[in-house]
Motif scaffolding. Structure first.
Motif, short mmCIF file in Angstrom:
data_model
loop_
_atom_site.label_atom_id
_atom_site.label_comp_id
_atom_site.label_asym_id
_atom_site.label_seq_id
_atom_site.Cartn_x
_atom_site.Cartn_y
_atom_site.Cartn_z
N LYS A 53 43.71 69.27 42.70
CA LYS A 53 44.51 68.06 42.52
C LYS A 53 45.98 68.42 42.65
N SER A 54 46.78 67.49 43.14
CA SER A 54 48.20 67.81 43.19
C SER A 54 48.92 67.01 42.11
N LYS A 55 49.94 67.63 41.56
CA LYS A 55 50.71 66.94 40.54
C LYS A 55 51.96 66.37 41.18
N ARG A 56 52.01 65.06 41.28
CA ARG A 56 53.20 64.43 41.87
C ARG A 56 53.88 63.58 40.80
N PRO A 57 54.92 64.14 40.21
CA PRO A 57 55.55 63.46 39.06
C PRO A 57 55.97 62.02 39.35
N ARG A 58 56.41 61.74 40.58
CA ARG A 58 56.85 60.36 40.85
C ARG A 58 55.68 59.39 40.70
N ASP A 59 54.48 59.82 41.18
CA ASP A 59 53.31 58.93 41.07
C ASP A 59 52.87 58.78 39.61
N ILE A 60 53.01 59.87 38.86
CA ILE A 60 52.63 59.79 37.44
C ILE A 60 53.54 58.78 36.75
N ARG A 61 54.84 58.89 37.03
CA ARG A 61 55.80 57.98 36.42
C ARG A 61 55.55 56.53 36.83
N SER A 62 55.20 56.32 38.11
CA SER A 62 55.00 54.94 38.59
C SER A 62 53.70 54.34 38.08
N GLY A 63 52.77 55.21 37.65
CA GLY A 63 51.48 54.70 37.22
C GLY A 63 50.54 54.45 38.40
N VAL A 64 50.75 55.18 39.53
CA VAL A 64 49.85 55.06 40.68
C VAL A 64 48.62 55.91 40.39
N LYS A 65 47.49 55.25 40.11
CA LYS A 65 46.27 56.00 39.78
C LYS A 65 45.05 55.16 40.14
#
Ligand SMILES: Cc1cc2nc3c(=O)[nH]c(=O)nc-3n(C[C@H](O)[C@H](O)[C@H](O)COP(=O)(O)O)c2cc1C
Length: 420
Positions: A189-201
């Motif tokens: 899995k890749s950790k992409r902080p911007r997606d985590i912050r945006s709630g893209v899941k």
């Protein structure tokens, strides 16, 4: 007869109108950086960040750019380049230029309809278009739009003895994809902080923040309204008749937990695929050697645009080592950080036979909608011709002979790396 003359006049008129539109875009948006800025303004933030972002601290994405810009080329003058050609032959077919569109999953997030727009313009200009497994358009649809330039990127779905992977291969074959491109660099899995912050899941939930971003991006929202739901079209047949955005996304999520194709699986895929077989995401010359011994036709040196492993070298810095290891036995290509004609010539001078770019095409779409696809391709073509003139070459073969100074190159000699 009169009808024929009228049709010819209409076509001429249409060509002239297209050229005028292209010229206007050239003047208004002469660089990828400007397109990126405008896309950032027009596209909902979560969608822009999904495309623009990278893994962890985004060092690798930055490294790609700085490593490319550090490569200097020594021009030769007094050469008549009037009759230059940017054409390149890849796997028995002639393309108009040594660049193509890299595979991008969920491209429709940047601009709904992205895959179809890019495939159409790639077909029109005769450059390779690689459809990604998790794209928002299907293999069958893209094969209709871009029958001559369509390649298919394949991910690993380990469940049920790779049933989905093999079925995707079968469909790509039936649809006539020119080249199969298994990607191997998605090991975890890749950790992409911007997606985590945006709630893209997955499952994707539209919370107040995302709803606000969409509501304040009217051009994008209108494009989505016209296109309809964004889902991973290639896996629709595997949803047992429940093809929603979430059910297709859940299947795509298996890719993340499946890891990278193993050597045995690559051998099985190679065995089943009768046309050209190109492995994407290669960074180690020893892996390249092993792939060649499996019978691959080509390799795309890539760090996935810095979206997976932030510690990876810039693709351009590892390219010469891979060319030295396997360049005479396989077609070596490169992506990650390519932003225009100069970068393409740099890559050719360092031994790549062709290049691919990802984000620049999506920035074009985000900034300009449908017109952005052709605009970025035209920009790459124009710049490539100009840079050929600057370095004094008339063909891709001559570009390979340009003298380059490459401070970041990894040196690989006698099967091992040596310190610079
Ligand atoms: C939004 C996005 C989605 C991507 N999805 C995939 C994918 O599904 N499969 C794949 O092999 N590479 C994928 N990539 C990586 C690209 O194929 C390519 O390696 C990378 O974009 C090159 O770097 P660049 O964007 O700096 O040109 C994706 C890249 C982006 C930007």
């Amino acid at each position: 007869m009169t009808e024929k003359i009228t049709m010819k006049a209409d076509a001429k008129h249409e060509d002239a109108a297209r050229a005028a539109r292209a010229e206007k875009l050239r003047r208004r948006f002469p660089t990828i950086a400007e397109l990126r800025r405008r896309a950032r303004w027009r596209v909902p933030r979560f969608a822009f960040d999904f495309v623009d972002g990278g893994a962890n601290d985004e060092e690798c994405a930055r490294r790609n750019a700085t490593a490319l810009s550090a490569v200097e080329l020594l021009p030769r003058y007094c050469i008549d380049t009037k009759d230059m050609s940017t054409e390149v032959e890849l796997f028995g077919r002639r393309y108009a230029a040594p660049f193509g569109v890299a595979p991008m999953g969920s491209g429709g997030l940047m601009w709904p309809g992205a895959e179809e727009y890019l495939a159409r313009e790639a077909q029109r200009r005769n450059i390779p278009y690689i459809l990604a497994t998790p794209a928002n358009a299907s293999i069958e649809r893209i094969a209709e739009i871009a029958p001559d330039v369509f390649w298919f990127q394949l991910y690993r779905f380990a469940a049920n003895d790779h049933a989905i992977t093999f079925d995707l291969l079968r469909r790509a074959d039936a649809a006539g994809a020119q080249v199969l491109v298994p990607t191997i660099d998605s090991a975890g899995k890749s950790k992409r902080p911007r997606d985590i912050r945006s709630g893209v899941k997955v499952p994707f939930t539209v919370g107040p923040s995302i709803a606000f971003q969409v509501a304040t991006s009217p051009f994008w929202a209108w494009a989505l309204y016209k296109t309809g739901m964004l889902r991973s079209e290639n896996v629709v047949p595997y949803t047992a008749g429940r093809a929603t955005r979430d059910s297709t996304a859940e299947i795509i999520m298996q890719v993340r937990s499946s890891g990278s194709h193993t050597w045995d699986e690559l051998a099985r895929l190679r065995d089943r695929w009768k046309r050209a077989f190109v492995v994407k995401g290669v960074l180690h010359p020893a892996d390249a050697e092993r792939l060649v011994s499996l019978g691959v036709d080509g390799i795309i040196v890539s760090n996935h645009g810095g979206r997976h492993f932030d510690g990876a070298p810039a693709s351009i810095d590892i390219l010469p080592a891979i060319v030295a290891a396997v360049g005479s036995r396989a077609t070596v290509m490169v992506d990650s950080g390519i932003r225009g004609g100069l970068d393409i010539v740099r890559a050719l001078a360092l031994g790549a036979k062709a290049t691919f770019a990802g984000r620049p095409f999506l920035y074009g779409l985000g900034a300009l909608g449908e017109a952005g696809a052709g605009h970025v391709m035209d920009m790459f073509f124009d710049e490539l011709r100009t840079e050929f003139q600057h370095v004094g070459v008339r063909s891709v073969a001559e570009a390979a002979m340009v003298t380059a100074r490459h401070p970041g190159a990894w040196r690989y000699e006698g099967n091992q790396f040596v310190s610079p």
